[in-house]
Design a protein around this motif. Structure first.
Motif, short mmCIF file in Angstrom:
data_model
loop_
_atom_site.label_atom_id
_atom_site.label_comp_id
_atom_site.label_asym_id
_atom_site.label_seq_id
_atom_site.Cartn_x
_atom_site.Cartn_y
_atom_site.Cartn_z
N GLY A 20 -5.62 14.27 -1.27
CA GLY A 20 -4.10 13.54 -2.15
C GLY A 20 -3.64 14.35 -2.78
N HIS A 21 -2.76 13.38 -3.35
CA HIS A 21 -1.94 14.15 -5.25
C HIS A 21 -2.13 12.71 -6.10
CE1 HIS A 21 1.39 13.73 -2.49
NE2 HIS A 21 2.09 13.82 -3.38
N GLU A 22 -1.62 12.70 -7.25
CA GLU A 22 -1.59 11.74 -7.68
C GLU A 22 0.54 11.84 -8.40
OE1 GLU A 22 -3.49 11.05 -12.04
OE2 GLU A 22 -5.73 11.57 -10.47
N VAL A 23 1.07 10.25 -8.29
CA VAL A 23 2.59 10.57 -8.44
C VAL A 23 3.15 10.16 -9.81
CG1 VAL A 23 2.36 11.20 -6.01
CG2 VAL A 23 2.73 9.13 -6.49
N GLN A 24 4.17 9.66 -9.79
CA GLN A 24 4.21 9.00 -11.19
C GLN A 24 5.41 8.01 -10.20
OE1 GLN A 24 3.20 8.77 -14.48
NE2 GLN A 24 4.47 7.17 -14.29
N ILE A 25 5.60 6.65 -10.00
CA ILE A 25 6.60 5.46 -9.63
C ILE A 25 6.79 4.76 -10.78
CG2 ILE A 25 6.66 4.54 -7.60
CD1 ILE A 25 4.54 5.48 -6.38
N ASP A 26 7.77 5.67 -11.29
CA ASP A 26 8.52 3.68 -12.24
C ASP A 26 7.46 4.06 -12.99
OD1 ASP A 26 9.65 1.95 -13.37
OD2 ASP A 26 10.22 0.40 -11.52
N LYS A 29 1.30 4.90 -11.92
CA LYS A 29 1.21 6.17 -11.45
C LYS A 29 0.16 6.08 -10.38
CE LYS A 29 -0.46 9.38 -14.91
NZ LYS A 29 0.43 9.23 -16.19
N ALA A 30 -0.10 6.40 -9.23
CA ALA A 30 -0.66 5.98 -8.34
C ALA A 30 -0.83 7.62 -7.47
CB ALA A 30 0.58 5.39 -6.74
N TYR A 31 -1.93 7.22 -6.66
CA TYR A 31 -2.87 8.55 -5.23
C TYR A 31 -2.65 8.04 -4.24
CZ TYR A 31 -5.93 10.95 -3.18
OH TYR A 31 -7.08 12.56 -2.35
N VAL A 32 -1.78 9.19 -3.60
CA VAL A 32 -1.42 9.04 -2.72
C VAL A 32 -2.16 10.31 -1.96
CG1 VAL A 32 0.85 9.74 -1.17
CG2 VAL A 32 1.39 8.96 -3.81
N TYR A 69 -1.36 7.03 8.28
CA TYR A 69 -1.19 6.43 7.77
C TYR A 69 -0.35 7.23 6.30
CZ TYR A 69 -1.95 2.68 10.94
OH TYR A 69 -1.91 1.86 12.04
N ILE A 70 0.41 7.08 6.02
CA ILE A 70 0.65 7.28 4.19
C ILE A 70 0.40 6.99 3.69
CG2 ILE A 70 2.86 7.11 3.07
CD1 ILE A 70 4.48 7.49 4.88
N THR A 71 -0.85 6.78 3.02
CA THR A 71 -1.55 5.88 1.61
C THR A 71 -1.76 6.03 0.58
OG1 THR A 71 -2.71 5.93 4.33
CG2 THR A 71 -4.11 4.74 2.23
N ILE A 72 -1.44 5.12 -0.32
CA ILE A 72 -1.33 4.98 -1.85
C ILE A 72 -1.74 4.24 -2.46
CG2 ILE A 72 0.99 3.60 -1.26
CD1 ILE A 72 2.15 5.34 -3.61
N CYS A 73 -2.70 4.32 -3.16
CA CYS A 73 -3.31 3.09 -4.73
C CYS A 73 -2.63 3.48 -5.65
CB CYS A 73 -4.78 3.87 -4.34
SG CYS A 73 -5.74 3.02 -5.51
N PRO A 74 -1.89 2.28 -5.85
CA PRO A 74 -1.26 2.60 -7.13
C PRO A 74 -2.10 1.91 -8.78
CG PRO A 74 -0.62 0.18 -6.06
CD PRO A 74 -1.87 1.22 -5.04
N ASP A 109 5.97 -4.67 -5.54
CA ASP A 109 7.11 -4.63 -5.19
C ASP A 109 7.67 -3.18 -5.82
OD1 ASP A 109 8.04 -6.71 -3.70
OD2 ASP A 109 9.34 -8.01 -6.45
N VAL A 110 7.78 -2.63 -6.18
CA VAL A 110 7.75 -0.95 -6.97
C VAL A 110 7.01 -0.41 -5.90
CG1 VAL A 110 7.19 0.80 -8.92
CG2 VAL A 110 7.33 -1.42 -9.58
N VAL A 111 6.09 -0.48 -5.22
CA VAL A 111 5.39 0.47 -4.70
C VAL A 111 5.61 0.57 -2.54
CG1 VAL A 111 2.57 1.25 -3.60
CG2 VAL A 111 3.17 0.72 -5.69
N LEU A 112 5.72 -0.62 -2.30
CA LEU A 112 7.46 -0.27 -1.53
C LEU A 112 8.36 -0.10 -1.53
CD1 LEU A 112 6.34 -5.09 -0.30
CD2 LEU A 112 6.06 -3.35 0.59
N LYS A 113 8.60 -0.49 -2.44
CA LYS A 113 10.05 0.91 -2.29
C LYS A 113 10.81 1.92 -2.46
CE LYS A 113 14.02 0.51 -5.57
NZ LYS A 113 14.44 1.36 -6.10
#
Length: 244
Positions: A20-26, A29-32, A69-74, A109-113
């Motif tokens: 996967g790759h890392e993203v910034q959400i608000d 940081k998260a791994y998606v 599944y789109i899978t994310i670990c914030p 909540d940030v990740v759900l959004k």
């Protein structure tokens, strides 16, 4: 001296090349990791004390993504230092005060959004390990947006009846030889859920398994444990597939 509550022997872990790759959400940081086809189903992974960059957790994220599944670990620790295997155990209670697994609502909540607005997710589940297992138990009592949860060996906090009124289907995975969670506590959890829980739940104890067993990468598994680890994985995925 109190037994070390969450930590397990990380030993020498093999290197892991992430898919996967890392993203910034608000502010997080998260791994998606995404499956090879498009989907409106997603899973959040709640990491353990070793944090969102720990190879074992990234492996789990990729594994779940491989099931569609789109899978994310914030980073539930919000940029602060995760626990490391060289830290001193005496400092753990202080560290934990600043990393409370029950204070994850805002991050969830940030990740759900993000999953709904940026990834088009319509159904979202959550799985967590150890520290993250406690976070899952908490969130399944609080956040109706999470369609299903899987808590792996989250320590059981005894308090009010409110701990058992789960909002959506939740599966609790434990190891029989976990030094942090006694079988008595597991039986009590089962008892209380029978009394108070109105949604499907499941508790399963895997023979001979210690704390941290379910997140090992294949090359780090001992042959005797492998069948139980693989069974726990299948059970986790089956639960998610049933409800998400």
């Amino acid at each position: 001296q109190m037994a070390d509550p969450f930590l397990y022997n990380t030993g020498d872990r093999s290197h892991y090349g992430c898919l996967g790759h890392e993203v910034q959400i608000d502010y997080l940081k998260a791994y998606v990791s995404r499956p090879s086809f498009s989907t409106d189903k997603a899973v959040i992974v709640a990491h353990d004390v070793f944090g969102w960059q720990f190879p074992d957790i990234r492996y789990i994220v990729d594994l779940i993504a491989g099931h569609g599944y789109i899978t994310i670990c914030p980073d539930f620790f919000k940029g602060t230092k995760p626990w490391t295997s060289t830290d001193h155990w005496a400092d753990f209670p202080d560290w934990l005060k600043n990393h409370d697994p029950m204070k994850v609502d805002k991050e969830a909540d940030v990740v759900l959004k993000y999953l709904k607005e940026q990834c088009g997710a319509k159904k979202i589940g959550i799985v967590g390990f150890s520290w993250g297992g406690m976070a899952v138990h908490h969130l399944m009592l609080k956040n109706p947006q999470l369609a299903a949860g899987v808590s792996h060996y989250g320590r059981i906090v005894r308090d009010s009846e409110e701990r058992y009124s789960l909002l959506n289907p939740t599966f609790f995975i434990f190891g029989e030889k976990d030094h942090t969670i006694s079988l008595d506590q597991i039986f009590l959890l089962e008892d209380k859920l029978k009394q108070y829980c109105k949604v499907p739940y499941k508790i399963k104890v895997y023979p001979g398994q210690v704390h941290g067993f379910a997140q090992l990468k294949p090359e780090d598994m001992k042959p005797d444990d492998k069948p139980y680890i693989e069974e726990a994985r299948r059970d986790m995925i089956d639960w998610i597939k049933m409800f998400v």
